[in-house]
Motif scaffolding. Structure first.
Motif, mmCIF file in Angstrom:
data_model
loop_
_atom_site.group_PDB
_atom_site.id
_atom_site.type_symbol
_atom_site.label_atom_id
_atom_site.label_comp_id
_atom_site.label_asym_id
_atom_site.label_seq_id
_atom_site.Cartn_x
_atom_site.Cartn_y
_atom_site.Cartn_z
ATOM 1 N N LYS A 67 -6.616 -4.485 9.465
ATOM 2 C CA LYS A 67 -5.934 -4.161 8.208
ATOM 3 C C LYS A 67 -4.622 -3.449 8.536
ATOM 4 O O LYS A 67 -4.589 -2.535 9.345
ATOM 5 N N TYR A 68 -3.533 -3.898 7.873
ATOM 6 C CA TYR A 68 -2.225 -3.274 8.075
ATOM 7 C C TYR A 68 -1.718 -2.825 6.711
ATOM 8 O O TYR A 68 -1.656 -3.603 5.763
ATOM 9 N N LEU A 69 -1.336 -1.528 6.626
ATOM 10 C CA LEU A 69 -0.802 -0.978 5.386
ATOM 11 C C LEU A 69 0.639 -0.532 5.616
ATOM 12 O O LEU A 69 0.918 0.216 6.557
ATOM 13 N N TRP A 70 1.540 -1.008 4.766
ATOM 14 C CA TRP A 70 2.936 -0.581 4.809
ATOM 15 C C TRP A 70 3.142 0.582 3.853
ATOM 16 O O TRP A 70 2.435 0.717 2.851
ATOM 17 N N THR A 71 4.135 1.415 4.122
ATOM 18 C CA THR A 71 4.380 2.588 3.282
ATOM 19 C C THR A 71 4.845 2.214 1.877
ATOM 20 O O THR A 71 4.777 3.031 0.962
ATOM 21 N N ASP A 72 5.356 0.993 1.691
ATOM 22 C CA ASP A 72 5.802 0.593 0.352
ATOM 23 C C ASP A 72 4.654 0.080 -0.507
ATOM 24 O O ASP A 72 4.864 -0.317 -1.648
ATOM 25 N N GLY A 73 3.424 0.057 0.036
ATOM 26 C CA GLY A 73 2.268 -0.356 -0.742
ATOM 27 C C GLY A 73 1.754 -1.739 -0.430
ATOM 28 O O GLY A 73 0.686 -2.125 -0.908
ATOM 29 N N CYS A 74 2.474 -2.516 0.367
ATOM 30 C CA CYS A 74 1.975 -3.834 0.777
ATOM 31 C C CYS A 74 0.804 -3.664 1.740
ATOM 32 O O CYS A 74 0.744 -2.679 2.488
ATOM 33 N N MET A 75 -0.120 -4.621 1.738
ATOM 34 C CA MET A 75 -1.288 -4.522 2.613
ATOM 35 C C MET A 75 -1.716 -5.927 3.034
ATOM 36 O O MET A 75 -1.656 -6.878 2.253
#
Length: 751
Positions: free
Chosen positions: A75-83
């Motif tokens: 699982k990869y989570l970006w700081t802008d809310g994308c996942m």
């Protein structure tokens, strides 16, 4: 209209609120997780383990890890809310997974190298959804689309648009079953309205065009030729058995009223594509430990201990337009799965070709050419019909025009010398321009505008000169009388071929003309106007002219002098071209069709021109291009920093791929090959397993050489000195077979 605007504003407000909430949630998650749970010692090479990593920009990864890269499920989570949750392969998003946008939109399905590719379902925040086949982020193949306004489409797609057979159902009860092209009704189809009225027949660009029948529920009908132009419209009203008199009905009401509520919904746009968010991992493919986060004495990860020359692991965030301007000339790139770094690059100092200005030996010829084109294209003519009479193809069908310096009733005064202008088969070429969607005004501006033409470097073996328009759209080539005869002879077959197969790879011809100077010189120059296959906003890093023969098929330039304008040949080729399955199947079919045409017309010595742009290389903002030299010491290269100045067309909303078609702006992969040292004439090298993502262009050029007495003598002479199968001058049937065999070995399906 006000309801639609209100609905759109409400959606925008909803998106903004959801994005803000998602960002706040992401920040809170990442702030709390200042410690990443990583084993004190890295696992051995090839061993998969489970990790939790906080990355330099605050992004977070949890999942399987191998050799310094995500590999397995994670699982990869970006700081802008994308996942993203799903499969990874050596740092690339690969296999089945789910990508979520902060707006609430999702895509669940198959991925390939970060692209939505395979079977998958996109569900938008507004209620839009698409379930079906994808290729490189574009809807391509069979699919079902439900629009947020309630409309529905089920059928075939191509490069992001409805194309092929499909059914569109509007919320008001109207439906259309039939053929599509570029997202519009095109071809044969039937539309039925909610009141029972229907139209069945030919369509063009979303409107009835050509033969068709409009029927009423009582059985009466109007049969005829349809067009938005009232002058072209004509037909007959056929009453039903129950009706006695002809109604006062105007067929144009179909265009003005009936089709008013049949607009194709544009659908929801993606704010950013998963491939644009793909991380560039430090040291990818290097197999070393540099750039790995180091553990501090307090147990926290020091994300700032990355080597200063490394690119951040996270991709550009949604809406982030930061430009990392590190310079292009020193750019080296790291590659992904089974890839090596691209070679060093250099920037040419000027555009290709010499501008024809006053004082140039061909300045007067250029003025004559521009005057003639302006006169030919601007001359009023009859309404263009694609169904041409055989007389239009008669080689004697030509128009002579005198251009005296003082001007005449039909020509303007000019500063050049007296000359005569000839148009060959003007009706045919005018129709071809329409068939190829060339706007007459744009055509004239490109060739006859204020900007001068550019003459390319010294002519080749044929002795022809080449001129490029300033916008690079069109190429003008001087040709011999024998080539004019060949083109006029094959023109009927050529016209029928390009009309039947819109994806044909053969050269597009837009005009055939000649200029004859009067007076003592009596010089006559014949030339043909063609489309420039490599006209694109992408930098073409490599171009190849490929025939499938080996004798003399190598460039004379040393490696250090090769630049983007250098045309390499068969023995210089060191790549295999890998096309996605549907593209590859269409490519094979079209190569066969085109070769059949050329063989039938006794044409030989043609080539496949191939050009490509490395997608990892940024397109420079200034004029000029960057190109790999092909020999770089990858062991000693620095780890790169990728600039964001080159925004790929495909890394925007999928509909941005509207210009993609067979041979034009095609996303593909190429695989590096290496020839055996002992086999100097080996046409196809051995695959190395090193891949690059490219934008690919290709087409068949030089199709005006027939197998005449000169070529037969050349074949006989060279066959006594060299292997007959290695020379270019061979019988058209043999040439066609050799060409096909070679092309279908260097172009393969990307599995």
């Amino acid at each position: 209209m006000s309801k639609k605007l209100g609905f759109r504003k409400a959606l925008e407000t909803k998106v903004k609120k959801s994005q803000v909430a998602a960002k706040k949630k992401a920040i809170s998650i990442f702030t709390a997780m200042s410690v990443a749970h990583v084993d004190e010692e890295e696992a051995g090479s090839g061993e998969v383990r489970h990790v939790e990593k906080v990355l330099p920009r605050g992004d977070f990864y949890i999942g399987d890890w191998c050799d310094g890269l995500p590999h397995g499920n994670g699982k990869y989570l970006w700081t802008d809310g994308c996942m993203y949750v799903g499969g990874w392969f050596k740092g690339k998003i690969m296999g089945k997974g789910k990508f979520c946008w902060p707006s609430g939109a999702t895509y669940e399905g198959e991925f390939k190298s970060g692209f939505m590719d395979g079977q998958g379902t996109f569900t938008g925040f507004s209620g839009d959804s698409y379930k079906g086949s994808w290729v490189m982020n574009l809807k391509h193949g069979q699919g079902i689309k439900n629009y947020f306004n309630g409309d529905y489409y089920e059928g075939e797609w191509r490069t992001g648009f409805q194309e092929g057979e499909g059914r569109y159902q509007w919320t008001n009860g109207i439906h259309y079953d039939g053929q599509w092209k570029n997202g519009l009704m095109n071809g044969n189809g039937r539309m039925e309205w909610s009141d029972g009225n229907s139209y069945e027949g030919c369509w063009e660009d979303g409107f009835p065009k050509g033969n068709g029948t409009f029927r009423w529920p009582d059985g009466s009908s109007y049969v005829g030729v349809w067009s938005k132009d009232v002058k072209e419209m004509n037909g007959t009203y056929n009453p039903s058995d129950s009706s006695t008199e002809k109604p006062d009905w105007d067929p144009q009401v179909v265009f003005s009223e009936y089709l008013k509520e049949c607009k194709i919904c544009p659908g929801e746009k993606m704010s950013i594509l998963p491939s644009k968010k793909m991380p560039h991992w430090p040291g990818m493919g290097k197999g070393n430990d540099q750039g790995r986060p180091r553990r501090m004495s307090d147990g926290k990860l020091n994300c700032h201990s990355f080597s200063s020359d490394m690119h951040d692991v996270s991709a550009i965030s949604e809406g982030d337009s930061k430009d990392d301007d590190d310079g292009i000339e020193s750019l080296c790139l790291e590659d992904s799965t089974s890839r090596e770094s691209l070679p060093h690059f250099k920037t040419p100092t000027k555009r290709q070709g010499q501008t024809i200005s006053k004082g140039h030996k061909n300045y007067e010829l250029m003025l004559n050419l521009q005057l003639g084109i302006r006169h030919s294209v601007g001359r009023p003519g009859p309404v263009i019909s694609l169904d041409l009479k055989s007389s239009a193809f008669d080689p004697k069908e030509k128009v002579w025009t005198k251009f005296p310096p003082e001007g005449s009733k039909h020509t303007p005064p000019h500063q050049s010398s007296d000359f005569r202008w000839k148009d060959y088969c003007p009706v045919v070429f005018r129709t071809l321009r329409k068939l190829f969607d060339v706007d007459a005004a744009d055509y004239m501006i490109s060739i006859c505008g204020d900007d001068a033409l550019r003459e390319l470097s010294s002519p080749g073996k044929s002795g022809s000169f080449f001129y490029l328009t300033n916008d690079d759209k069109y190429m003008i080539k001087t040709i011999k009388k024998a080539e004019v005869k060949v083109l006029l002879r094959m023109l009927p077959a050529y016209y029928n071929h390009v009309r039947s197969f819109e994806n044909t790879l053969v050269t597009k011809f837009y005009g055939l003309h000649s200029v004859k100077l009067t007076g003592t010189a009596q010089k006559k120059v014949r030339f043909v106007i063609m489309g420039n296959l490599l006209c694109t906003h992408y930098t073409i890093h490599r171009r190849f002219d490929l025939k499938g023969s080996s004798h003399g098929r190598t460039t004379s330039k040393p490696e250090s002098e090769i630049d983007p304008s250098t045309t390499l040949k068969d023995l210089d080729l060191n790549y295999l071209f890998r096309l996605e399955k549907t593209w590859f199947e269409e490519f094979c079919r079209q190569v066969d069709r085109d070769c059949d045409l050329l063989e039938q017309e006794r044409i030989m010595d043609y080539s496949l021109l191939v050009g490509f742009h490395f997608r990892e290389v940024p397109t420079p903002l200034a004029s000029g291009a960057v190109t790999p030299t092909g020999n770089a010491d990858h062991e000693n290269e620095e780890v790169p920093r990728l600039s964001q100045t080159g925004q790929d067309q495909l890394d925007s909303e999928p509909s941005g791929g509207s210009s993609i078609r067979l041979g034009i702006s095609m996303p593909a992969r190429i695989e590096k090959t290496v020839r055996k040292p002992e086999c100097e004439t080996q046409l196809i090298g051995e695959p190395t397993g090193v891949f690059y993502d490219v934008i690919l262009f290709f087409g068949i050029i030089d199709i005006l050489q027939d197998y005449d007495i000169t070529k037969k003598l050349e074949h006989a002479y060279k066959s006594m000195q060299y292997d007959p199968t290695s020379i270019s001058a061979v019988d058209p049937k043999q040439y066609s077979k050799r060409f096909r065999d070679f092309i279908l070995k260097i172009f393969v399906e990307d599995t």
